[in-house]
Design a protein around this motif. Structure first.
Motif, mmCIF file in Angstrom:
data_model
loop_
_atom_site.group_PDB
_atom_site.id
_atom_site.type_symbol
_atom_site.label_atom_id
_atom_site.label_comp_id
_atom_site.label_asym_id
_atom_site.label_seq_id
_atom_site.Cartn_x
_atom_site.Cartn_y
_atom_site.Cartn_z
ATOM 1 N N ALA A 85 0.828 -1.206 0.000
ATOM 2 C CA ALA A 85 0.000 0.000 0.000
ATOM 3 C C ALA A 85 0.869 1.265 0.000
ATOM 4 O O ALA A 85 0.585 2.226 -0.722
ATOM 5 C CB ALA A 85 -0.938 -0.005 1.206
ATOM 6 N N LEU A 86 1.933 1.251 0.796
ATOM 7 C CA LEU A 86 2.853 2.387 0.863
ATOM 8 C C LEU A 86 3.491 2.652 -0.500
ATOM 9 O O LEU A 86 3.572 3.794 -0.950
ATOM 10 C CB LEU A 86 3.932 2.126 1.909
ATOM 11 C CG LEU A 86 4.959 3.224 2.148
ATOM 12 C CD1 LEU A 86 4.306 4.463 2.735
ATOM 13 C CD2 LEU A 86 6.057 2.717 3.072
ATOM 14 N N SER A 87 3.908 1.595 -1.152
ATOM 15 C CA SER A 87 4.533 1.725 -2.464
ATOM 16 C C SER A 87 3.570 2.330 -3.488
ATOM 17 O O SER A 87 3.934 3.240 -4.238
ATOM 18 C CB SER A 87 5.015 0.345 -2.927
ATOM 19 O OG SER A 87 5.584 0.429 -4.196
ATOM 20 N N ILE A 88 2.341 1.839 -3.500
ATOM 21 C CA ILE A 88 1.340 2.344 -4.451
ATOM 22 C C ILE A 88 1.044 3.820 -4.184
ATOM 23 O O ILE A 88 1.061 4.648 -5.101
ATOM 24 C CB ILE A 88 0.051 1.509 -4.382
ATOM 25 C CG1 ILE A 88 0.307 0.081 -4.889
ATOM 26 C CG2 ILE A 88 -1.073 2.170 -5.195
ATOM 27 C CD1 ILE A 88 -0.804 -0.906 -4.543
ATOM 28 N N ALA A 89 0.757 4.152 -2.930
ATOM 29 C CA ALA A 89 0.385 5.536 -2.596
ATOM 30 C C ALA A 89 1.543 6.501 -2.815
ATOM 31 O O ALA A 89 1.341 7.611 -3.327
ATOM 32 C CB ALA A 89 -0.113 5.615 -1.154
ATOM 33 N N SER A 90 2.748 6.094 -2.452
ATOM 34 C CA SER A 90 3.915 6.969 -2.637
ATOM 35 C C SER A 90 4.177 7.231 -4.109
ATOM 36 O O SER A 90 4.443 8.372 -4.504
ATOM 37 C CB SER A 90 5.152 6.344 -1.999
ATOM 38 O OG SER A 90 5.023 6.301 -0.603
ATOM 39 N N ALA A 91 4.101 6.180 -4.910
ATOM 40 C CA ALA A 91 4.345 6.334 -6.345
ATOM 41 C C ALA A 91 3.255 7.188 -6.994
ATOM 42 O O ALA A 91 3.545 8.052 -7.824
ATOM 43 C CB ALA A 91 4.425 4.969 -7.018
ATOM 44 N N ALA A 92 2.012 6.976 -6.604
ATOM 45 C CA ALA A 92 0.901 7.708 -7.212
ATOM 46 C C ALA A 92 0.860 9.160 -6.782
ATOM 47 O O ALA A 92 0.524 10.040 -7.574
ATOM 48 C CB ALA A 92 -0.421 7.022 -6.872
#
Length: 172
Positions: A85-92
């Motif tokens: 979730a952290l990876s998705i939100a940070s990238a987006a």
């Protein structure tokens, strides 16, 4: 104990951090409580309800091997959910974030001797300073709804502690 979210959300806003959730047993309850607070949209990026194993794997990239080796209700799975979730939100979003992930057994059935009903694994991951993940395994008592509410409260308290450690000031 009544949990007040406003100080947590204010700290996220003041530090220019976003929050994302990855929920299993709570089925979106954490996101619901967050979005009940007026102005939460300033810091709440969004949430994932990954109730099934397949959703955890496909949406949050939880490795199949992690679930096979440790189980769906495990610190390792909660950690992988939070990191996904952290990876998705940070990238987006292009910004620093915190992720809360929860997986567990709210019952009333499905428990085993090693993983009784009420077992919950919570992970709080952040990339505000250096990347960090804090995880806990807890066994709550009560009804299905009580276990889910206790999970929400404990997850938010974990986030508050992580933010407090980051800022070295009390936010409660």
């Amino acid at each position: 104990m009544m949990l007040h979210l406003q100080p947590i959300l204010d700290t996220l806003k003041n530090r220019q951090l976003l929050l994302v959730t990855a929920e299993s047993l709570t089925g979106g309850l954490i996101a619901k409580h967050i979005t009940d607070v007026p102005g939460a949209s300033a810091v709440f990026w969004g949430g994932f309800v990954t109730y099934s194993i397949q959703a955890k794997q496909r949406v949050l990239s939880v490795p199949k091997e992690t679930i096979e080796r440790f189980g769906v209700v495990s610190i390792e799975t909660a950690k992988a959910m939070a990191e996904g979730a952290l990876s998705i939100a940070s990238a987006a979003s292009g910004t620093r974030c915190y992720a809360l992930a929860v997986t567990g057994l709210a019952g009333p059935s499905g428990g085993t001797e090693d993983t009784p009903v009420g077992t919950v694994c919570i992970a709080c991951a952040g990339n505000a300073a250096e990347r960090s993940v804090y995880c806990e395994r807890i066994v709550f008592c009560g009804t299905r709804d009580e276990i889910r509410e206790q999970t929400y409260t404990h997850a938010m308290q974990m986030l508050a502690q992580e933010l407090e450690a980051l800022s070295h000031t009390s936010i409660r």
